[in-house]
Design an enzyme around this catalytic site. Structure first.
Site, short mmCIF file in Angstrom:
data_model
loop_
_atom_site.label_atom_id
_atom_site.label_comp_id
_atom_site.label_asym_id
_atom_site.label_seq_id
_atom_site.Cartn_x
_atom_site.Cartn_y
_atom_site.Cartn_z
N SER A 1 0.81 -1.21 0.00
CA SER A 1 0.00 0.00 0.00
C SER A 1 0.85 1.26 0.00
O SER A 1 0.31 2.36 0.01
CB SER A 1 -0.92 0.00 1.23
N HIS B 1 -2.60 -3.20 -5.91
CA HIS B 1 -3.06 -2.82 -4.58
C HIS B 1 -4.58 -2.91 -4.46
O HIS B 1 -5.30 -2.06 -4.98
CB HIS B 1 -2.58 -1.41 -4.25
N GLU C 1 -5.65 -0.38 -7.29
CA GLU C 1 -4.61 0.51 -7.82
C GLU C 1 -3.59 -0.32 -8.60
O GLU C 1 -3.07 -1.32 -8.08
CB GLU C 1 -3.89 1.26 -6.69
#
Length: 291
Positions: free
Chosen positions: A119, A140, A152
């Site tokens: 992250s 992510h 992501e």
């Protein structure tokens, strides 16, 4: 590039959620962790979460049974080398992730795509510890994975276009939405979210408000579904601190300095829901603020 088999490293909160959504989307999943107990717990949780979807008419019983049948476990990291896509979802510590990749790389097929669910940590730096930086990406997922829509996608400096397009297609098959982020500390979501949580902890630390008033203010005044301190407990205070440290170290700006109170809670082992105490005490029937 075609992805049919997926290896997942880590059976914790993120890893079991990722296994859940991939199996439900028709992928064959091989999950590993350091103990059989951890994987047994993960399988039991996936089963309960799928059953919850059945009870809500999101899926039927046959779909659940097929998804569970697609998930296998192993204690041997090397076994993941046969998969088309590997997703590392271990703890948010760079040294741990680097060690995993160094142990795994000798066993990978030449065309296996390697990813990290980090992250906050540099994708370029993680990729440099492998033999395939062009086939390495940040992947992510948001927590809880079966519910949250966003993924992501973070390219390192060497990531090639074919790898990006393949993973974008995987996200679409999962029924989720991809957001492309540049490889800067904490990417998009946590670059914005974590300083907000950190500021909420500062607000508590400085006595501007107590836990209850801070969370209620943001829920009722900003229409947040969860208060920032409640959300921090859900994420894990150790993860919040790790991300703030990455931001502070990577961007060298004092506005990202972790609040001393956040550090103190982590040092005490009060990490939130997963340990039973954080900004709330979860050991009773209802959560009680600790400050």
């Amino acid at each position: 590039m075609t992805v049919q088999t997926v290896g997942i490293i880590g059976a914790g909160q993120m890893g079991n959620g990722i296994a859940h959504v991939f199996a439900l989307a028709g992928y064959d999943v091989l999950m590993t962790d350091i103990s059989q107990e951890a994987m047994d717990k993960a399988l039991a949780l996936i089963d309960r979460n799928l059953e919850r979807q059945v009870s809500r008419d999101k899926i039927n019983a046959e779909t659940k049974k097929a998804a569970m049948a697609r998930i296998r476990t192993t204690l041997r990291l090397a076994d993941l080398g046969r998969t088309d896509l590997v997703i590392e979802a271990a703890t948010e510590r760079e040294t741990v992730k680097q060690a995993i990749f160094e142990d795994l790389v000798p066993h990978l097929k030449p065309d296996t795509i390697l990813t990290s669910n980090t992250s906050s940590i540099s994708i370029t730096r993680l990729a440099s510890r492998t033999d395939r930086p062009e086939k390495f990406m940040g992947f992510h997922f948001m927590n809880p994975v079966p519910i949250m829509q966003l993924v992501e996608l973070i390219r390192g400096i060497a990531t090639d276009e074919a790898t990006y397009k393949t993973l974008h297609g995987v996200v679409e098959r999962l029924g989720k939405t991809a957001a492309s982020a540049e490889d800067f500390p904490a990417f998009i979501v946590n670059r914005i979210l974590m300083p907000m949580i950190n500021e909420a902890v500062y607000t508590l630390y400085e006595g501007v408000g107590n836990v209850k008033s801070i969370d209620e203010s943001m829920k009722l005044g900003a229409n947040w579904p969860m208060g920032p301190l409640e959300l921090a407990d859900f994420i894990g205070l150790d993860t919040c601190l790790a991300i703030m440290n990455v931001l502070h170290d990577g961007l060298a700006d004092t506005k990202y300095r972790p609040c001393p109170l956040l550090t103190k809670y982590v040092e005490a082992g009060w990490l939130g829901r997963k340990t039973g105490r954080g900004f709330y005490d979860y050991r009773g029937e209802t959560p009680v603020p600790t400050r």
